[in-house]
Design an enzyme around this catalytic site. Structure first.
Site: not given
Length: 285
Positions: A104, A235, A263
Site C-alpha cells: 500500500s 481490494d 487489501h
C-alpha cells in the site's frame, strides 16, 4: 531463525527495525503501509522469505510502533522524508543495494526511493498499492463501507484499548474484501500487539495528512528497477485498477492478480506471494 532488532538513526529521528536471516544474503526491505507498524508483515511470512536465502528487514514508519512518534494531528514530515528514512535504514545496515517490497503506502514510498536513489534498488514489489502520484478521478473509489467505518473514528476513545482493538478488527474485516476467509482471532491478536507496542496508537492516523513527492510526479517511467505488482482482485481500498495503472507506468513490470484477495496479507495467499517475490528477486541478485 536468526532475528535481530536494531534502532537506526536519521539525524535525531529514530527508526525501529528488525531483521530475519543471514545478513550476508541479498536484502529485502519490507515497507508497510499507512497507519501500520512492521508487525503487519507477519513473522511467519518474513521467516519464509528469509528461509529462501534472503536477509529480510522490516521497520516501523514514523508515528507507528517504536519509531519516532509525534503528537496526534501534527505531521512534521513528508513522503520524501519517509523515502529518505528507508535509504537511511539501508545505510544503517551497510546495504548498498536492496530489493524493496512495499504494501500500500509502503510501495508508494518505494517508488520514491527508486526515483531518488535508483542505484540502491535491485527490484520493486508493490502489494495492494497504486501510483504515488495518482489522482485520476475515474479510478474506483474506496468501498463506502470503509468510509462509513472510518467516520466513527471521531467518537473513538483512544485510551480504551478494547474499543481501539475492536475498531481495527472491523477495519481488517472490511479490508479483507468479500471473497476472503476472514480470521477474526488472528486479526484481534495483531490489533492487540499493535496497540500495546505503539508509543501512541492515535499518532499513526497522522499518515492521513501526508503530502510530498511533488518533484517526482509523472516520472515513474524513469524507474529502471523491475517491478512486480501483486494485487487483490477485490481490494476495497485501492481497486485492482490501481495496480494495473501502476504496472502500466513502470517500463519493466509484471502484474499478478490475487483472485480472491482484498487489501490484506491473507494467510491463504502467502504461498503465492512468497513464491512470486522469491522468483522476482532471485533473477536480480
Amino acid at each position: 531463525m536468526q532475528r535481530t532488532e536494531k534502532t537506526v538513526f536519521r539525524g535525531t529521528t529514530d527508526l525501529a527495525t528488525q531483521s530475519f536471516g543471514d545478513p550476508d544474503r541479498p536484502v529485502i526491505l519490507m515497507m508497510m503501509g499507512a497507519t501500520a507498524s512492521m508487525l503487519w508483515w507477519p513473522d511467519e511470512l518474513c521467516e519464509l522469505l528469509a528461509a529462501s536465502g534472503r536477509h529480510v528487514i522490516r521497520y516501523d514508519n514514523r508515528d507507528t510502533g517504536r519509531s519516532a512518534t509525534g503528537a496526534p494531528g501534527e505531521v512534521s514530515y513528508t513522503l520524501d522524508d519517509l523515502a529518505d528514512d528507508a535509504i537511511a535504514i539501508l545505510d544503517g545496515y551497510g546495504v548498498e543495494r536492496a530489493h524493496l517490497v512495499g504494501m500500500s503506502l509502503g510501495a508508494m514510498i518505494a517508488q520514491l526511493v527508486a526515483l531518488k536513489a535508483p542505484l540502491r534498488v535491485a527490484s520493486l514489489t508493490a502489494i495492494s498499492s497504486s501510483r504515488f502520484d495518482e489522482d485520476d478521478p475515474n479510478l474506483p473509489e474506496m468501498d463506502p463501507a470503509l468510509l462509513e467505518h472510518f467516520a466513527t473514528m471521531d467518537a473513538l476513545d483512544w485510551n480504551d484499548r478494547q474499543a481501539v482493538v475492536d475498531f481495527h478488527v472491523e477495519t481488517f474485516r472490511i479490508s479483507a474484501g468479500p471473497k476472503a476467509s476472514f480470521d477474526a482471532e488472528r486479526a484481534r491478536r495483531l490489533a492487540e500487539r499493535e496497540y500495546d507496542r505503539a508509543i501512541d496508537p492515535r499518532s499513526a492516523m497522522n499518515h492521513a495528512m501526508l503530502a510530498g513527492g511533488e518533484r517526482y510526479r509523472g516520472r515513474l517511467g524513469e524507474i529502471r528497477a523491475p517491478l512486480l505488482v501483486l494485487h487483490g482482485r477485490h481490494d476495497p481500498i485501492l481497486s485492482f485498477a490501481h495496480g494495473v495503472r501502476l504496472a502500466e507506468a513502470v517500463p519493466s513490470s509484471r502484474i499478478v492478480e490475487l483472485e480472491e484477495a482484498g487489501h490484506e496479507l491473507n494467510i491463504r495467499d502467502w504461498e503465492r506471494i512468497v513464491g512470486e517475490i522469491i522468483a522476482h528477486t532471485a533473477a536480480r541478485g
